[in-house]
Design a protein around this motif. Structure first.
Motif: not given
Length: 377
Positions: A58, A61-62, A66-68, A70, A80
């Protein structure tokens, strides 16, 4: 989009380190998730708790915006597309920078060695890129009290460094050829003078075509590349492998137009060429067998070559050069070369006659061609 900066740092720790192993917690984390398929298993591999690993994901990602990862209950965790691209790009960049990272590490080790032991001999070596020389540096330091300040450059650039006094020893490589070999004579003869320079034998290694695993294009010689429409990953002008490429083109009768049709990107080390072929940016490149094997590539041997170290005649008795010769002549050096595919010791540590070791020396230096000098290919 949030602007992201790159911050580099280093640390002094117990134990040695080599290669381009530059640790970064983000890429360690992404590699663990990719390799183990779950956050819990990634945490176990990293020696951390699930809660800590989840918190780190988290956090990154912050930072990246971007989302890392799934994942869904009961399903494996997956990177991702952005994380996949990021991991691939970092790996390729780190591989391309291997010689420079080694040089930086050697310089920092030099600083530490001087601080700890002012009596240690230090030897500045500028040399054509090679995978065995870092092993020589390690063994020379461990067994002979010699710190080798190793910096990689093209063969011609290394010899220029020697001429300009920026190093005490230079490294270059040429095949053991007889007769008139215009490319090597034009490139190297102006930089080496009998009586002024002394050669020191180091090793013999195999160069060849690094190709995709299984050699899907069935490449057997350099002339096959334009015939098959293959993309060739080149070495930089001034490097010994670029001279070798020009030589092989001349021997195989490959014309400029045919070669231009397959010439592709340019890299500055064997491992960078291997990484480019492994990642699909090219179909083939000339390099050493050890680099090809390290990346799981196929390898088509083309020629054996001698790797020489060279110093000025009046420094041959320098204490650091004497220690270098002792390290080269030691069983530890033979053992080190045995760990690398395509390498054998050859006249290691011996002082060699320049004109005997380089038979093409006796022939008149040819007038440089446009292709050899410009590196336009």
């Amino acid at each position: 989009m949030r602007q992201r900066g790159i911050h580099l740092q280093y640390s002094f720790q117990a134990g040695g380190q080599s290669g381009a192993d530059v640790q970064n917690p983000l890429f360690d984390l992404l590699s663990a998730v990719r390799d183990h398929g779950s956050i819990q298993h990634a945490a176990n591999a990293l020696g951390a708790s699930y809660r800590h690993t989840w918190g780190q994901l988290k956090h990154w990602e912050d930072v990246m915006g971007e989302k890392l990862v799934t994942w869904a209950q009961g399903q494996p965790a997956r990177l991702t597309p952005f994380a996949d691209r990021l991991l691939w790009a970092e790996s390729r960049a780190r591989t391309r920078m291997t010689p420079h990272i080694e040089a930086l590490r050697a310089e920092l080790e030099h600083v530490l060695a001087e601080a700890l032991d002012g009596s240690q001999q230090v030897l500045a070596v500028h040399a054509s890129h090679d995978l065995a020389l870092p092993l020589l540096r390690q063994r020379a330091g461990a067994s002979h009290g010699l710190h080798v300040d190793l910096r990689f450059a093209g063969s011609m650039d290394a010899l220029r460094s020697l001429a300009e006094g920026r190093c005490l020893v230079a490294g270059f490589h040429v095949p053991p050829l007889e007769g008139r070999h215009a490319v090597f004579a034009a490139g190297l003869k102006p930089l080496l003078k009998p009586g002024r320079h002394k050669l020191i034998g180091a090793m013999r290694r195999t160069q060849g075509l690094m190709v995709a695993k299984g050699n899907p294009l069935a490449l057997r010689q350099l002339a096959d590349l334009p015939a098959h429409g293959a993309r060739f990953v080149q070495r930089q002008p001034g490097s010994g492998t670029r001279l070798l490429t020009d030589h092989l083109c001349a021997v195989e009768g490959i014309g400029e137009a045919a070669w231009q049709s397959c010439a592709g990107i340019v890299e500055d080390s064997h491992v960078a060429v291997a990484a480019a072929v492994a990642s699909g940016l090219g179909d083939a490149g000339i390099g050493i067998e050890a680099a090809a094997r390290a990346f799981g590539l196929g390898f088509v041997p083309l020629i054996e070559e001698d790797y020489f170290l060279v110093c000025l005649a009046d420094t041959l008795e320098h204490p650091a050069v004497q220690l270098l010769r002792q390290a080269l002549a030691s069983p530890a050096w033979r053992d080190a070369l045995a760990t690398l595919p395509g390498y054998t010791p050859h006249q290691a540590g011996e002082v060699l006659s320049l004109t005997r070791a380089l038979p093409w020396w006796h022939f008149k230096t040819p007038r440089p061609s446009h292709r050899s000098d410009s590196g336009d290919r």
